[in-house]
Enzyme design. Structure first.
Site: not given
Ligand code: 9MR
Length: 356
Positions: A161, A238, A267
């Protein structure tokens, strides 16, 4: 198979025990094959993000992770705040548990994530470090982490990102202190630590053409021309059905593959404004189908990962108020149309041979 039979299958919990309808050896009806079995024929790894608390406490969850998927991604436990909560002190326990689980289940591991602007420990964000110190901290974190998992992690999301929606580099701790060169450095350090892991750039909203994916494409082209070991691009996937579903995804994946990199959906989830209804679930199924289909239609798309598989554990409701139901199984592990769409897409295709 008639429509009536298909819709009755939708009501079966996927992870039910012997009491479920007879037929399959694991209590599933004959012919109702888990995703990983269907995908093996296509030589594609089908994965899920794994919530470690659920894996420890919830037996149906654990069974489904093992039986449905051929790769796993730690949802949180390989992030910086989890791995290095205090400077120089690493805690690999939870991540090692997942790696062991994966080995026992014949699964590959997608390592997630080395360089990101989120889930950083407070010693790092509040540390007031000089650029030289920060560069050394980053080098060390990448080197230690990748070395620890050497030979046990298949893909690494090295940089995650790094772009904004308009295609400019995101204003992060790393960009501010180190300039854009932090990206190339990160890939080089990771490659030194484990030359056999495949190294990915990973981002959201890049599965279709637009300013952000154009910028990632340009970055990857430049890095590869400079000999930087970026070997894959991860398209997070997403989606939210209220925004409409993307088009041109396979064509977009192909333009990345023309640069010589592998691609992966890393993802996937498809959220909606609650409450769910039949039509929304059908649109959701179409969202999953189109992401998987783009992967299947692209020669070097080597894995398709969902970001969790049950609505019981999902990041969505905590982040987007009033939204959810983003996964392919509901809270009781019953298959939604989206799960059936993945099965059908995997079962229905002859796929070009993928590279490993
Ligand atoms: O699913 C993850 C969630 O449990 C965490 O709280 C969050 C914190 O930023 O991150 C989520 O996973 C992310 C991933 O690491 C990177 N891409 C976006 C995902 C969804 O937010």
């Amino acid at each position: 198979m008639t429509t009536a039979v298909v819709s009755s299958l939708v009501l079966l919990p996927l992870v039910a025990g012997p009491a479920a309808a007879a037929g399959g050896h694991d209590g599933r009806p004959a012919g109702d094959r888990p995703l990983r079995q269907l995908a093996a024929d296509d030589r594609l790894r089908v994965g899920t993000a794994v919530d470690m608390a659920a894996l420890a406490q919830d037996a149906p969850y654990r069974r489904a992770v093992g039986s449905e998927f051929s790769s796993v991604t730690p949802e949180n436990v390989m992030k910086w705040d989890a791995l290095e909560p205090r400077r120089g002190e690493y805690d690999y326990a939870a991540a090692d548990r997942l790696v062991r689980f994966a080995r026992g289940s014949g699964q590959k591991v997608r390592g997630h994530v080395l360089v990101w602007h989120n889930q950083l420990p407070s010693w790092l964000t509040g540390g007031d470090f000089s650029a030289t110190e920060l560069r050394e901290i980053l080098r060390r974190h990448i080197t230690e982490t990748v070395r620890h998992f050497k030979g046990r992690v298949w893909h690494w999301d090295v940089v995650n990102e790094a772009f904004d929606e308009d295609g400019t580099l995101r204003d992060t701790l790393w960009l501010r202190a180190l300039g854009p060169g932090y990206i190339a450095d990160a890939f080089r350090w990771a490659h030194q630590a484990d030359p056999r892991a495949t190294l990915f750039y990973n981002d959201y909203n890049i599965a279709w053409a637009g300013p952000k994916s154009d910028a990632v494409l340009a970055l990857v082209r430049t890095l590869r021309a400079e000999g930087v070991p970026v070997q894959g691009v991860g398209f997070q996937g997403h989606l939210g059905i209220q925004y409409g579903l993307p088009t041109g995804v396979a064509a977009n994946f192909r333009r990345f593959e023309r640069l010589g990199v592998r691609t992966a959906v890393t993802e996937a989830d498809v959220r909606m404004i609650l409450p769910a209804d039949e039509e929304k679930l059908r649109t959701q199924a179409e969202g999953y189908r189109l992401l998987l289909d783009a992967c299947l239609r692209t020669r070097h798309c080597v894995s398709f990962t969902v970001w969790g598989f049950t609505d019981k554990y999902s990041w969505v409701p905590g982040t987007f108020e009033g939204e959810g139901a983003a996964n392919v199984l509901d809270e009781s592990y019953t298959a939604k149309p989206a799960y059936r769409a993945l099965q059908a897409a995997l079962a229905g295709r002859a796929r070009p041979r993928a590279v490993r």
